[in-house]
Write an enzyme that holds these catalytic residues in place. Structure first.
Site, PDB file in Angstrom:
ATOM      1  N   GLU A  82     -26.242 -60.540  13.781  1.00 14.74           N
ATOM      2  CA  GLU A  82     -25.127 -59.773  14.328  1.00 14.74           C
ATOM      3  C   GLU A  82     -25.653 -58.649  15.214  1.00 14.74           C
ATOM      4  O   GLU A  82     -24.900 -57.790  15.645  1.00 14.74           O
ATOM      5  CB  GLU A  82     -24.233 -59.235  13.216  1.00 14.74           C
ATOM      6  CG  GLU A  82     -24.858 -58.187  12.343  1.00 14.74           C
ATOM      7  CD  GLU A  82     -23.847 -57.632  11.346  1.00 14.74           C
ATOM      8  OE1 GLU A  82     -24.001 -57.936  10.166  1.00 14.74           O
ATOM      9  OE2 GLU A  82     -22.929 -56.913  11.761  1.00 14.74           O
TER      10      GLU A  82
ATOM     11  N   CYS B 201     -22.598 -60.343   8.526  1.00 20.93           N
ATOM     12  CA  CYS B 201     -23.724 -60.761   7.668  1.00 20.93           C
ATOM     13  C   CYS B 201     -23.562 -62.172   7.110  1.00 20.93           C
ATOM     14  O   CYS B 201     -24.465 -62.684   6.452  1.00 20.93           O
ATOM     15  CB  CYS B 201     -23.888 -59.793   6.508  1.00 20.93           C
ATOM     16  SG  CYS B 201     -24.107 -58.109   7.030  1.00 20.93           S
TER      17      CYS B 201
ATOM     18  N   HIS C 136     -25.382 -60.774  -1.199  1.00 19.13           N
ATOM     19  CA  HIS C 136     -25.642 -60.016   0.030  1.00 19.13           C
ATOM     20  C   HIS C 136     -25.773 -58.552  -0.388  1.00 19.13           C
ATOM     21  O   HIS C 136     -24.890 -58.027  -1.080  1.00 19.13           O
ATOM     22  CB  HIS C 136     -24.483 -60.177   1.024  1.00 19.13           C
ATOM     23  CG  HIS C 136     -24.478 -59.119   2.081  1.00 19.13           C
ATOM     24  ND1 HIS C 136     -25.546 -58.938   2.937  1.00 19.13           N
ATOM     25  CD2 HIS C 136     -23.583 -58.143   2.398  1.00 19.13           C
ATOM     26  CE1 HIS C 136     -25.297 -57.912   3.733  1.00 19.13           C
ATOM     27  NE2 HIS C 136     -24.112 -57.414   3.432  1.00 19.13           N
TER      28      HIS C 136
ATOM     29  N   LYS D  64     -22.432 -53.567  -8.524  1.00 24.89           N
ATOM     30  CA  LYS D  64     -20.996 -53.285  -8.724  1.00 24.89           C
ATOM     31  C   LYS D  64     -20.197 -54.592  -8.707  1.00 24.89           C
ATOM     32  O   LYS D  64     -19.350 -54.834  -9.564  1.00 24.89           O
ATOM     33  CB  LYS D  64     -20.468 -52.409  -7.580  1.00 24.89           C
ATOM     34  CG  LYS D  64     -20.688 -50.936  -7.760  1.00 24.89           C
ATOM     35  CD  LYS D  64     -20.021 -50.204  -6.577  1.00 24.89           C
ATOM     36  CE  LYS D  64     -20.678 -48.906  -6.242  1.00 24.89           C
ATOM     37  NZ  LYS D  64     -20.720 -47.912  -7.265  1.00 24.89           N
TER      38      LYS D  64
ATOM     39  N   ASN E 197     -30.858 -52.542   4.353  1.00 31.19           N
ATOM     40  CA  ASN E 197     -29.953 -53.630   4.731  1.00 31.19           C
ATOM     41  C   ASN E 197     -30.566 -54.420   5.885  1.00 31.19           C
ATOM     42  O   ASN E 197     -31.055 -53.826   6.852  1.00 31.19           O
ATOM     43  CB  ASN E 197     -28.591 -53.055   5.162  1.00 31.19           C
ATOM     44  CG  ASN E 197     -27.500 -54.132   5.263  1.00 31.19           C
ATOM     45  OD1 ASN E 197     -27.771 -55.318   5.086  1.00 31.19           O
ATOM     46  ND2 ASN E 197     -26.275 -53.717   5.538  1.00 31.19           N
TER      47      ASN E 197
HETATM   48  P1  HMG Z   1     -21.349 -41.964   0.967  1.00 33.55           P
HETATM   49  O1  HMG Z   1     -20.076 -41.285   1.271  1.00 33.55           O
HETATM   50  O2  HMG Z   1     -22.581 -41.474   1.662  1.00 33.55           O
HETATM   51  O3  HMG Z   1     -21.739 -41.935  -0.534  1.00 33.55           O
HETATM   52  O4  HMG Z   1     -21.126 -43.505   1.312  1.00 33.55           O
HETATM   53  P2  HMG Z   1     -20.877 -41.616  -1.853  1.00 33.55           P
HETATM   54  O5  HMG Z   1     -20.557 -40.199  -1.885  1.00 33.55           O
HETATM   55  O6  HMG Z   1     -19.761 -42.619  -2.018  1.00 33.55           O
HETATM   56  O7  HMG Z   1     -22.004 -41.897  -2.942  1.00 33.55           O
HETATM   57  C1  HMG Z   1     -22.523 -43.170  -3.113  1.00 33.55           C
HETATM   58  C2  HMG Z   1     -22.812 -43.344  -4.598  1.00 33.55           C
HETATM   59  O8  HMG Z   1     -23.865 -42.434  -4.961  1.00 33.55           O
HETATM   60  C3  HMG Z   1     -21.617 -43.016  -5.493  1.00 33.55           C
HETATM   61  O9  HMG Z   1     -21.652 -43.915  -6.576  1.00 33.55           O
HETATM   62  C4  HMG Z   1     -21.949 -41.604  -5.989  1.00 33.55           C
HETATM   63  O10 HMG Z   1     -21.350 -41.293  -7.238  1.00 33.55           O
HETATM   64  C5  HMG Z   1     -23.449 -41.673  -6.103  1.00 33.55           C
HETATM   65  P3  HMG Z   1     -20.311 -44.748  -6.975  1.00 33.55           P
HETATM   66  O11 HMG Z   1     -19.238 -43.742  -7.193  1.00 33.55           O
HETATM   67  O12 HMG Z   1     -19.997 -45.621  -5.770  1.00 33.55           O
HETATM   68  O13 HMG Z   1     -20.725 -45.524  -8.174  1.00 33.55           O
HETATM   69  N1  HMG Z   1     -24.119 -40.381  -6.037  1.00 33.55           N
HETATM   70  C6  HMG Z   1     -25.211 -40.052  -6.756  1.00 33.55           C
HETATM   71  N2  HMG Z   1     -25.907 -40.746  -7.667  1.00 33.55           N
HETATM   72  C7  HMG Z   1     -27.008 -40.138  -8.223  1.00 33.55           C
HETATM   73  N3  HMG Z   1     -27.398 -38.880  -7.896  1.00 33.55           N
HETATM   74  C8  HMG Z   1     -26.710 -38.158  -6.991  1.00 33.55           C
HETATM   75  C9  HMG Z   1     -25.565 -38.726  -6.386  1.00 33.55           C
HETATM   76  N4  HMG Z   1     -24.681 -38.317  -5.448  1.00 33.55           N
HETATM   77  C10 HMG Z   1     -23.799 -39.321  -5.253  1.00 33.55           C
HETATM   78  N5  HMG Z   1     -27.132 -36.928  -6.670  1.00 33.55           N
HETATM   79  C11 HMG Z   1     -21.429 -45.843   1.587  1.00 33.55           C
HETATM   80  C12 HMG Z   1     -21.778 -44.610   0.741  1.00 33.55           C
HETATM   81  C13 HMG Z   1     -22.029 -47.056   0.984  1.00 33.55           C
HETATM   82  C14 HMG Z   1     -19.910 -46.005   1.638  1.00 33.55           C
HETATM   83  C15 HMG Z   1     -22.021 -45.605   3.002  1.00 33.55           C
HETATM   84  O14 HMG Z   1     -23.412 -45.664   2.944  1.00 33.55           O
HETATM   85  C16 HMG Z   1     -21.528 -46.584   4.031  1.00 33.55           C
HETATM   86  O15 HMG Z   1     -20.444 -46.437   4.576  1.00 33.55           O
HETATM   87  N6  HMG Z   1     -22.362 -47.650   4.356  1.00 33.55           N
HETATM   88  C17 HMG Z   1     -22.039 -48.628   5.378  1.00 33.55           C
HETATM   89  C18 HMG Z   1     -21.016 -49.663   4.952  1.00 33.55           C
HETATM   90  C19 HMG Z   1     -21.506 -50.553   3.836  1.00 33.55           C
HETATM   91  O16 HMG Z   1     -22.697 -50.739   3.653  1.00 33.55           O
HETATM   92  N7  HMG Z   1     -20.573 -51.206   3.118  1.00 33.55           N
HETATM   93  C20 HMG Z   1     -20.922 -52.120   2.063  1.00 33.55           C
HETATM   94  C21 HMG Z   1     -19.927 -53.282   1.911  1.00 33.55           C
HETATM   95  S1  HMG Z   1     -19.630 -54.074   3.475  1.00 33.55           S
HETATM   96  C22 HMG Z   1     -21.031 -55.083   3.738  1.00 33.55           C
HETATM   97  O17 HMG Z   1     -21.805 -55.296   2.862  1.00 33.55           O
HETATM   98  C23 HMG Z   1     -21.203 -55.650   5.116  1.00 33.55           C
HETATM   99  C24 HMG Z   1     -22.311 -55.035   5.951  1.00 33.55           C
HETATM  100  O18 HMG Z   1     -23.569 -55.428   5.446  1.00 33.55           O
HETATM  101  C25 HMG Z   1     -22.184 -55.436   7.405  1.00 33.55           C
HETATM  102  C26 HMG Z   1     -21.793 -56.832   7.770  1.00 33.55           C
HETATM  103  O19 HMG Z   1     -21.255 -57.645   7.064  1.00 33.55           O
HETATM  104  O20 HMG Z   1     -21.996 -57.098   8.923  1.00 33.55           O
HETATM  105  C27 HMG Z   1     -22.277 -53.511   5.917  1.00 33.55           C
END
Ligand code: HMG
Length: 395
Positions: A80, A112, A234, A243, A277
């Site tokens: 992609e 992906c 993935h 999760k 990733n």
């Molecule tokens: P964020 O806002 O940076 O993080 O976004 P957050 O505040 O949601 O924290 C993440 C986790 O860390 C949470 O755990 C927190 O509690 C924890 P959860 O509540 O989810 O269980 N946390 C901590 N843990 C330990 N010590 C600490 C601490 N602080 C917080 N101190 C997000 C995270 C993944 C949303 C962001 O990185 C993002 O938007 N990423 C891009 C999109 C993505 O990867 N999506 C995944 C599904 S889609 C997919 O897989 C397709 C893709 O590969 C592309 C494609 O298909 O082409 C992306």
């Protein structure tokens, strides 16, 4: 019916990585958020002379060297992060690997998910004509804006797989479960260097798609969750797989407790944790991680693989590891490759990050020679991308 599947598999990633200690200091974010919250310790960052083509050619070289390349009838390139809107990435790699002119070459895209579409199409092509093999290469650079939530989930890498009849590593069963819907969770318009995404929604959509795909697979096959020995997901980041696995297990009526379910996933996340990733290649890095890190021999074990591509398409399918598969995998080489990457400092990361912008300057340019790989991207001349072998790096 002809037995088809993965006869050979090889991975490759950049020669450089950024450590999450560096990112956590610069972004004033707790290190444990990266390592425990999203489950990433290091991310592979491509140097200016590395891209999806060089990653792909490097991943496929050992496969091509080991097989009869005159039998490769098709090269399917899943990505992609394509480098051209018209010419397929497969054509560049076809030349670098010296594949026969009779080989069909094409690029596939659906975020992906495209790598799994390629694997399924390859199995169908081999079933139709078992005398020919299909080389599937999945290669991507996950590139997010600086200081965005996705920044810590960048990474890059490629996996090459030879799909044949009577495969020596993984026989793939013909039934699978698919789940598609028109969603806006993650996409990249033609005019943008970076994806647009709704991180939280993308995670919800991933799990929903996973459940939908499993439902179709389990109903079609009469397959219970606990009949599967291992699962590969993935992995945009390692806790995403966990999760989904826990939620799916509960919905599917698994008798396993949380610790057993976490253990079931622990061998597949090793490479994601230190590479990040790799978009379309991530599922197949998870498969390599299982092959290289499983605590038991995998012969005759059943694995279920879940592919997810935003936008969105998902698919669950299964495979059976073949007797003697260990002779054909490259565990030591893979571990050495990942370990031998060089750490980059934050300034170098910023330079590499800018160089990876897909919509850069339109004039011709040359790149510095940095990669440890066997092929490099040299720059552009008259708007044509130039790739060459690096004779100094060939092992
Ligand atoms: P964020 O806002 O940076 O993080 O976004 P957050 O505040 O949601 O924290 C993440 C986790 O860390 C949470 O755990 C927190 O509690 C924890 P959860 O509540 O989810 O269980 N946390 C901590 N843990 C330990 N010590 C600490 C601490 N602080 C917080 N101190 C997000 C995270 C993944 C949303 C962001 O990185 C993002 O938007 N990423 C891009 C999109 C993505 O990867 N999506 C995944 C599904 S889609 C997919 O897989 C397709 C893709 O590969 C592309 C494609 O298909 O082409 C992306």
């Amino acid at each position: 019916m002809t037995s088809t599947g993965i006869d050979d598999i090889s991975l490759y990633t950049s020669s450089f990585y950024l450590d999450m200690h560096t990112l956590s200091e610069k972004r004033k974010t707790e290190y444990s958020k990266y390592t425990e919250g999203i489950g990433i310790e290091r991310i592979s960052i491509p140097a200016p002379d590395e891209d999806i083509i060089t990653l792909a050619a490097n991943a496929a070289l050992p496969v091509v060297e080991r097989c009869d390349k005159t039998k490769i009838g098709t090269l399917l390139f899943a990505t992609e992060s394509g480098v051209d809107q018209s010419k397929s990435a497969a054509v560049f790699v076809h030349r670098l690997l010296g594949l026969p002119s009779t080989c069909r070459t094409v690029e596939l895209k659906q975020a992906c998910y495209s790598s799994t579409a390629a694997v399924q199409a390859a199995c169908a092509l081999v079933a139709r004509n078992p005398k020919k093999t299909v080389l599937v290469i999945t290669s991507d650079v996950a590139h997010y804006p600086l200081e965005s939530p996705g920044e810590a989930t960048q990474g890059c890498g490629a996996v090459a797989m030879l799909i044949t009849e009577n495969p020596r590593i993984l026989e793939i069963q013909p039934e699978s479960g698919c789940c598609s819907a028109d969603t806006w969770d993650f996409w990249r318009p033609n005019y943008s260097n970076y994806p647009l995404y709704d991180g939280k929604f993308s995670m919800i959509n991933y799990v929903k798609t996973c459940k939908g795909a499993w439902k179709e697979l389990s109903e079609t096959r009469g397959l219970a969750f606990d009949q599967v020995d291992w699962f590969c997901y993935h992995l945009p980041f390692s806790t995403m797989g966990l999760k989904a696995h826990l939620k799916l297990a509960r919905e599917a009526g698994s008798q396993k407790n949380s610790v057993e379910l976490e253990n079931q996933l622990s061998p597949i996340i090793h490479y994601c944790k230190v590479i990040g990733n790799c978009y379309s290649a991530s599922l197949y890095f998870a498969l390599c991680s299982l092959l290289d890190n499983a605590p038991e021999r995998l012969e005759n074990k059943l694995v279920a693989l879940f592919a997810y591509g935003s936008g969105c398409s998902g698919e669950f399918y299964t495979g059976t590891f073949q007797p003697g598969y260990k002779k054909y995998i490259r565990t030591d080489k893979n571990k050495k490759l990942i370990k031998n990457r060089k750490e980059i400092d934050f300034e170098t990361y910023l330079k590499f990050h800018k160089a990876a912008d897909p919509i850069g300057e339109s004039g011709d340019f040359t790149t510095p020679e940095l990669t440890d790989g066997a092929f490099r991207f040299c720059g552009t001349k008259d708007h044509c991308r130039i790739y060459e072998p690096c004779s100094a790096n060939v092992q």
